[in-house]
Design an enzyme around this catalytic site. Structure first.
Site, mmCIF file in Angstrom:
data_model
loop_
_atom_site.group_PDB
_atom_site.id
_atom_site.type_symbol
_atom_site.label_atom_id
_atom_site.label_comp_id
_atom_site.label_asym_id
_atom_site.label_seq_id
_atom_site.Cartn_x
_atom_site.Cartn_y
_atom_site.Cartn_z
ATOM 1 N N ASP A 10 40.952 10.566 58.873
ATOM 2 C CA ASP A 10 41.691 11.828 59.018
ATOM 3 C C ASP A 10 43.125 11.441 59.360
ATOM 4 O O ASP A 10 43.421 10.268 59.615
ATOM 5 C CB ASP A 10 41.062 12.677 60.139
ATOM 6 N N SER A 11 44.008 12.435 59.436
ATOM 7 C CA SER A 11 45.378 12.147 59.852
ATOM 8 C C SER A 11 45.462 11.843 61.352
ATOM 9 O O SER A 11 46.484 11.340 61.809
ATOM 10 C CB SER A 11 46.270 13.348 59.530
ATOM 11 N N TYR A 42 49.401 15.602 57.820
ATOM 12 C CA TYR A 42 49.336 15.498 56.358
ATOM 13 C C TYR A 42 49.660 16.849 55.700
ATOM 14 O O TYR A 42 50.123 16.904 54.569
ATOM 15 C CB TYR A 42 47.926 15.097 55.914
ATOM 16 N N GLY A 43 49.365 17.919 56.423
ATOM 17 C CA GLY A 43 49.371 19.254 55.818
ATOM 18 C C GLY A 43 50.702 19.720 55.281
ATOM 19 O O GLY A 43 50.767 20.585 54.421
ATOM 20 N N CYS A 74 38.991 15.187 56.507
ATOM 21 C CA CYS A 74 40.262 15.909 56.533
ATOM 22 C C CYS A 74 40.265 16.838 55.326
ATOM 23 O O CYS A 74 40.034 16.391 54.197
ATOM 24 C CB CYS A 74 41.404 14.895 56.425
ATOM 25 N N GLU A 152 47.111 17.380 68.408
ATOM 26 C CA GLU A 152 47.477 15.967 68.554
ATOM 27 C C GLU A 152 48.130 15.705 69.915
ATOM 28 O O GLU A 152 48.055 14.605 70.434
ATOM 29 C CB GLU A 152 48.422 15.543 67.417
ATOM 30 N N CYS A 184 40.312 23.062 58.605
ATOM 31 C CA CYS A 184 41.095 21.901 59.027
ATOM 32 C C CYS A 184 40.272 21.308 60.154
ATOM 33 O O CYS A 184 39.867 22.035 61.083
ATOM 34 C CB CYS A 184 42.473 22.312 59.523
ATOM 35 N N HIS A 186 40.943 19.648 62.585
ATOM 36 C CA HIS A 186 41.510 19.748 63.935
ATOM 37 C C HIS A 186 41.153 21.073 64.624
ATOM 38 O O HIS A 186 41.174 21.162 65.851
ATOM 39 C CB HIS A 186 43.043 19.679 63.881
HETATM 40 N N1 DGL Z 1 42.523 17.406 59.966
HETATM 41 C C1 DGL Z 1 43.399 17.594 58.838
HETATM 42 C C2 DGL Z 1 42.778 18.631 57.894
HETATM 43 O O1 DGL Z 1 41.589 18.883 57.987
HETATM 44 C C3 DGL Z 1 44.755 17.899 59.348
HETATM 45 C C4 DGL Z 1 45.805 17.630 58.359
HETATM 46 C C5 DGL Z 1 47.161 17.402 58.945
HETATM 47 O O2 DGL Z 1 47.398 16.306 59.453
HETATM 48 O O3 DGL Z 1 48.007 18.292 58.788
HETATM 49 O O4 DGL Z 1 43.427 19.177 57.031
#
Ligand code: DGL
Length: 268
Positions: A10-11, A42-43, A74, A152, A184, A186
Site C-alpha cells: 500500500d502507499s 498515491y491518490g 490499495c 498517516e 480506500c 486507509h
Molecule cells: N490506501 C490507499 C487506497 O486504498 C491510499 C492511497 C493514497 O495513498 O492516496 O487507495
C-alpha cells in the site's frame, strides 16, 4: 502446501487493514508488507506514476522477497495497475476492488450504495464500471482528498477530520445510501468519524475481510496454502521513517508489527 509468504503493499498504513484480516483468517500464513510511505499519497498522483510504483514494489516482492502471491492492498493501485501487474508477474495478483464491490452488494438492502475513495480511485471509474454490472444498484461516489494524510499522521479522531468528513461526505449523504464502501484501505481507521457523519442506519463496508476470503480461496484452489500449524513470520517494510511506521503501525495492527525495515526505491 507452500510456506512462502504472501506479499502485500500500500502507499502506507492503509493496507494494514487488509493485513490484519488476512492474518486473522489465515494464521498459518507468513506475510511481507511494504508501505510506500516516502511516496504517499498515491491518490493525487498521475495514473502512470502509480502504475510504475506498483509495478516496482510488486516485482520486488516476487523477485527479492520470494512471495507466492501479491495482494494489492490499495484501491488506487488496484484501480490503476491490477491488469498490468497480472500481465507482468507469474504469481497470482489480487486487488481490493472486486471484494469491495461484493461486500457492498451483500450489505445493501435498498441498492443505494455509496463509494468513497481517493481522487485517483474515483477518477479511474473502476468501481463505477464494476457496479454497473450489478442489477438494481444506484451508485453515489465521492472522492475524499485529505483523509489519507490524517491517517498517516495518526490523527483519526480529531475535530479537523470531523469537519473535513462533514464536507466531503455531503454527496453520499445526499444520495441517501444505506451502505458505504470504504474504497480506500486507509478509511477504516476513520470509521468512527465517518459513522458519526453518515448516521447509524448506514452500514460501513471495508473490503479487507472479503479480500482475506479471496486470498484463502486462491491459496486453497492452487494448493499454495501453508500447512496447518505452520509457525508464521511477518516482515514489515516502509520507504520512509521506520520508527514512525513501527510506533503507529503497532497501534493500528497489533503486536505482530514488531520491527520495521526501511526499503529505498530508486527514483522513478
Ligand atoms: N490506501 C490507499 C487506497 O486504498 C491510499 C492511497 C493514497 O495513498 O492516496 O487507495
Amino acid at each position: 502446501m507452500d510456506k512462502r509468504p504472501i506479499g502485500m503493499f500500500d502507499s502506507g498504513f492503509g493496507g494494514l487493514t487488509v493485513a490484519r484480516a488476512v492474518m486473522d483468517l489465515l494464521p498459518a500464513e507468513s506475510l511481507v508488507y511494504v508501505g510506500d510511505t516516502a511516496r504517499y499519497p498515491y491518490g493525487d498522483r498521475p495514473a502512470e506514476q502509480v502504475g510504475e510504483f506498483a509495478s516496482q514494489i510488486a516485482h520486488w516482492l516476487v523477485e527479492e522477497a520470494g512471495v507466492k502471491m501479491v495482494v494489492v492492498a490499495c484501491n488506487t493501485a488496484s484501480a490503476i495497475a491490477l491488469d498490468r501487474l497480472r500481465g507482468e508477474l507469474d504469481v497470482e495478483v489480487i486487488g481490493v476492488i472486486e471484494p469491495g464491490v461484493r461486500a457492498g452488494v451483500a450489505a445493501s438492502r435498498t441498492g443505494r450504495i455509496g463509494v468513497i475513495g481517493t481522487v485517483g480511485t474515483v477518477a479511474s471509474g473502476a468501481y463505477q464500471n464494476r457496479f454497473a454490472a450489478e442489477e438494481g444498484v444506484q451508485l453515489a461516489c465521492a472522492a475524499c482528498p485529505g483523509f489519507v494524510e490524517f491517517v498517516e499522521r495518526g490523527e483519526t479522531d480529531t475535530d479537523q477530520v470531523l469537519v473535513l468528513a462533514e464536507r466531503l461526505l455531503g454527496p453520499v449523504r445526499g444520495a441517501e445510501v444505506d451502505t458505504l464502501v470504504l474504497a480506500c484501505t486507509h478509511y477504516p481507521f476513520l470509521a468512527r468519524t465517518i459513522a458519526e457523519v453518515m448516521g447509524r442506519e448506514v452500514v460501513l463496508v471495508s473490503p479487507a475481510e472479503e479480500t482475506a476470503f479471496e486470498v484463502r480461496r486462491i491459496l486453497s484452489d492452487s494448493g499454495l496454502a501453508a500447512p496447518a500449524g505452520n509457525e508464521p513470520w511477518h516482515r514489515w517494510l516502509c520507504s520512509k521513517d521506520p520508527g514512525h511506521f513501527a510506533a503507529l503501525g503497532r497501534m493500528m495492527l497489533g503486536p505482530e508489527l514488531a520491527s520495521v525495515e526501511r526499503v529505498d526505491w530508486e527514483d522513478l
